[in-house]
Design a protein around this motif. Structure first.
Motif, PDB file in Angstrom:
ATOM      1  N   LYS A 266      11.234   9.575   0.728  1.00 46.26           N
ATOM      2  CA  LYS A 266      10.880   9.220  -0.646  1.00 46.26           C
ATOM      3  C   LYS A 266      12.058   8.451  -1.226  1.00 46.26           C
ATOM      4  CE  LYS A 266      10.373  12.346  -4.240  1.00 46.26           C
ATOM      5  NZ  LYS A 266       9.755  13.497  -4.899  1.00 46.26           N
ATOM      6  N   ILE A 267      11.787   7.288  -1.814  1.00 44.57           N
ATOM      7  CA  ILE A 267      12.879   6.447  -2.308  1.00 44.57           C
ATOM      8  C   ILE A 267      12.441   5.784  -3.613  1.00 44.57           C
ATOM      9  CG2 ILE A 267      12.150   4.444  -0.899  1.00 44.57           C
ATOM     10  CD1 ILE A 267      15.188   3.891  -0.445  1.00 44.57           C
ATOM     11  N   PRO A 284       5.610   0.158   8.035  1.00 44.60           N
ATOM     12  CA  PRO A 284       5.148   1.545   7.950  1.00 44.60           C
ATOM     13  C   PRO A 284       4.133   1.704   6.822  1.00 44.60           C
ATOM     14  CG  PRO A 284       7.280   1.328   6.887  1.00 44.60           C
ATOM     15  CD  PRO A 284       6.958  -0.022   7.479  1.00 44.60           C
ATOM     16  N   GLU A 285       3.302   2.741   6.915  1.00 45.53           N
ATOM     17  CA  GLU A 285       2.387   3.042   5.809  1.00 45.53           C
ATOM     18  C   GLU A 285       3.158   3.711   4.695  1.00 45.53           C
ATOM     19  OE1 GLU A 285      -1.242   4.951   6.649  1.00 45.53           O
ATOM     20  OE2 GLU A 285      -1.591   3.846   8.509  1.00 45.53           O
ATOM     21  N   TYR A 286       2.744   3.446   3.463  1.00 47.98           N
ATOM     22  CA  TYR A 286       3.419   4.096   2.342  1.00 47.98           C
ATOM     23  C   TYR A 286       2.461   4.282   1.177  1.00 47.98           C
ATOM     24  CZ  TYR A 286       3.747  -0.641   0.379  1.00 47.98           C
ATOM     25  OH  TYR A 286       3.450  -1.882  -0.100  1.00 47.98           O
ATOM     26  N   THR A 287       2.825   5.210   0.304  1.00 50.88           N
ATOM     27  CA  THR A 287       2.094   5.437  -0.940  1.00 50.88           C
ATOM     28  C   THR A 287       3.139   5.464  -2.052  1.00 50.88           C
ATOM     29  OG1 THR A 287       2.295   7.830  -0.683  1.00 50.88           O
ATOM     30  CG2 THR A 287       0.277   6.798   0.163  1.00 50.88           C
ATOM     31  N   THR A 288       2.696   5.702  -3.275  1.00 48.86           N
ATOM     32  CA  THR A 288       3.643   5.828  -4.369  1.00 48.86           C
ATOM     33  C   THR A 288       3.199   6.938  -5.310  1.00 48.86           C
ATOM     34  OG1 THR A 288       4.508   4.753  -6.353  1.00 48.86           O
ATOM     35  CG2 THR A 288       2.452   3.893  -5.457  1.00 48.86           C
ATOM     36  N   ASP A 289       4.179   7.579  -5.947  1.00 47.46           N
ATOM     37  CA  ASP A 289       3.863   8.579  -6.976  1.00 47.46           C
ATOM     38  C   ASP A 289       4.124   7.997  -8.370  1.00 47.46           C
ATOM     39  OD1 ASP A 289       6.601   8.527  -7.288  1.00 47.46           O
ATOM     40  OD2 ASP A 289       6.937  10.569  -6.559  1.00 47.46           O
ATOM     41  N   GLY A 290       4.278   6.703  -8.445  1.00 48.71           N
ATOM     42  CA  GLY A 290       4.514   6.049  -9.727  1.00 48.71           C
ATOM     43  C   GLY A 290       5.962   5.652  -9.918  1.00 48.71           C
ATOM     44  N   SER A 291       6.892   6.459  -9.404  1.00 46.16           N
ATOM     45  CA  SER A 291       8.307   6.089  -9.524  1.00 46.16           C
ATOM     46  C   SER A 291       9.008   5.991  -8.173  1.00 46.16           C
ATOM     47  CB  SER A 291       9.048   7.067 -10.436  1.00 46.16           C
ATOM     48  OG  SER A 291       8.830   8.383 -10.004  1.00 46.16           O
ATOM     49  N   ASN A 292       8.393   6.545  -7.150  1.00 51.79           N
ATOM     50  CA  ASN A 292       8.984   6.485  -5.805  1.00 51.79           C
ATOM     51  C   ASN A 292       7.979   5.924  -4.803  1.00 51.79           C
ATOM     52  OD1 ASN A 292      11.521   8.315  -6.147  1.00 51.79           O
ATOM     53  ND2 ASN A 292       9.836   9.500  -7.016  1.00 51.79           N
ATOM     54  N   TYR A 293       8.510   5.270  -3.789  1.00 49.76           N
ATOM     55  CA  TYR A 293       7.696   5.005  -2.611  1.00 49.76           C
ATOM     56  C   TYR A 293       7.837   6.184  -1.668  1.00 49.76           C
ATOM     57  CZ  TYR A 293       7.157   0.108  -3.922  1.00 49.76           C
ATOM     58  OH  TYR A 293       6.838  -1.053  -4.568  1.00 49.76           O
ATOM     59  N   ILE A 294       6.717   6.568  -1.063  1.00 49.65           N
ATOM     60  CA  ILE A 294       6.732   7.604  -0.039  1.00 49.65           C
ATOM     61  C   ILE A 294       6.318   6.922   1.256  1.00 49.65           C
ATOM     62  CG2 ILE A 294       5.704   9.761   0.730  1.00 49.65           C
ATOM     63  CD1 ILE A 294       5.325  10.111  -2.508  1.00 49.65           C
TER      64      ILE A 294
END
Ligand SMILES: [Ca+2]
Ligand SMILES: [Ca+2]
Length: 434
Positions: A266-267, A284-294
């Motif tokens: 998480k960054i 790589p695959e990634y998602t976001t929680d609004g403030s971080n990339y996962i």
């Protein structure tokens, strides 16, 4: 062409003899990092033959005014035993005016050499100094420390490094280990020079050059039931920021568990403009929680590091099976001047655990590093709490399967416990793979 620190030193070497031609090239648009080739005092004769700076072994944050990361200091070793210390400013509109660097063996030695006083370290007395004009807009500079000087001050391969810079903002900057702080970062845990100023330094293990920055290790069960061997998943990691790129490399070196895991980081999103694969590999695959990339680095650690005969799919934790070469994956983050790279805490690594034994199937739960998040602990049979995920700031030998960590490392979990490996025979040696 993007001019990095490595190119800069190459230009210094060439430009000393053909100054005019290089000056023209160096001042072309996009080349303004190359302007420090004038008469650097620190450049010795060996530089004449240098064509590029080797890949850094370690990278430390360069901190201005105690709290603000403005860039990095990289350290690399050369084939002749020389050290390359590279300042890289990454914060926009900040430039180097002066650099002062030195290596030393002890505080006592510095005192005897009168490089330290009641006021703290005295950068002006450091052995390797250079200055630049503000208009040159220098953001990258490499100091070459000759082998003869390195060998004079290293003890059993360890040497201390002091790097000071005066910046165009009027601030002083020092490089060292950082911590989180309300104002940005602190140098609370950095090695502090005695005296009144906030000067800091860092240590460097010449023999560890080529190793990884961190090892992350997990106990992967919640609550009761862990055996304390901290090998359920062991991942080594390296980060390297150069210019507008942060390259992160991860190696799964051991998997002493039936559970499967996804390994993710998480960054913070700020300043990240693209997430890419490295060396031609897929992104790589990634998602976001609004403030971080996962970012999902490994979807299934079992698939990434297949077992070699072990019926429970465990890898590199039992001596009766042959070593399996680590699974390696690199990713590249494209970044701009808003991106802050804290070399001491570059991102939050965590695992999603799949008790089904095959990610991504069945229920799952996440476990992070206690050192970074203060979260995720388990409790042993006598009610003592331990972290699930731990971080060791270098290559690390993990316990054999079922061996409680306090066997090989009796100081665990006190500060700096990993420095005391009392019983190597209870740990796994990755050199078996060679
Ligand atoms: Ca375990
Ligand atoms: Ca285990």
């Amino acid at each position: 062409m993007k001019l990095t620190g490595s190119k800069l030193v190459a230009l210094i070497g060439v430009c000393l003899s053909v100054f005019t031609a290089c000056q023209k090239e160096a001042l072309d648009p996009g080349f303004n990092e190359a302007v420090s080739f004038g008469k650097p005092k620190s450049v010795d004769k060996t530089l004449q033959t240098v064509v590029s700076v080797p890949e850094p072994c370690i990278q430390r944050s360069l901190v201005a005014g105690k709290n603000t990361i403005v860039g990095t200091v990289d350290v690399a070793t050369g084939s002749q035993g020389e050290l390359y210390i590279t300042y890289n400013i990454t914060k926009p509109n900040v430039y180097l005016l002066e650099t002062h660097a030195d290596v030393f063996k002890s505080i006592d030695q510095l005192k005897a050499d009168k490089k330290i006083s009641g006021g703290g370290a005295i950068p002006g007395k450091f052995a390797f100094s250079n200055s630049f004009k503000a208009g040159e807009k220098v953001t990258s500079y490499t100091v070459v420390v000759p082998q003869s000087y390195v060998s004079q001050y290293s003890v059993n391969g360890t040497i201390f490094i002091a790097t000071h810079a005066s910046l165009s903002t009027g601030d002083s900057a020092w490089a060292g280990i950082t911590n989180d702080a309300p104002k940005g970062v602190s140098l609370q845990n950095a090695l502090q020079f005695p005296g009144a100023n906030w000067s800091v330094y860092f240590d460097f293990d010449i023999n560890q050059c080529g190793g990884m920055d961190f090892t992350f290790a997990w106990e992967d069960l919640q609550n009761l039931g862990n055996d304390g061997d901290y090998n359920d998943l062991v991942v080594q990691a390296d980060g390297l920021r150069t210019g507008d790129e942060l390259k992160l490399t991860f190696k799964i070196v051991a998997r002493g568990a039936f559970n499967d895991h996804s390994f993710k980081i998480k960054i913070p999103m700020a300043g990240i403009t693209a997430i890419q694969g490295a060396d031609g590999g897929p992104a790589p695959e990634y998602t976001t929680d609004g403030s971080n990339y996962i970012i999902r680095v490994f979807e299934s650690t079992k698939n990434a590091l297949p077992a070699n005969g072990d019926p429970y799919d465990q890898v590199n934790t039992l001596l009766q099976y042959d070593c399996v070469a680590p699974a390696v994956k690199s990713i590249v983050l494209k970044v701009n001047g808003d991106f802050v790279y804290n070399t001491s805490k570059p991102y939050y690594p965590f695992i999603s655990v799949y008790p089904s034994g095959a990610a991504p199937w069945g229920s799952t739960y996440d476990l992070s590093l206690y050192d970074f998040t203060g979260q995720d602990t388990w409790v042993n049979s006598v009610g003592v709490s331990f972290p699930n995920g731990i971080i060791i700031p270098k290559n690390w030998r993990w316990p054999l399967e079922g061996v409680t960590i306090s066997g090989p490392y009796p100081a665990f979990p006190a500060n700096n416990w990993a420095a005391n490996l009392a019983n190597p025979s209870l740990t796994y040696d990755l050199n078996r793979c060679k």
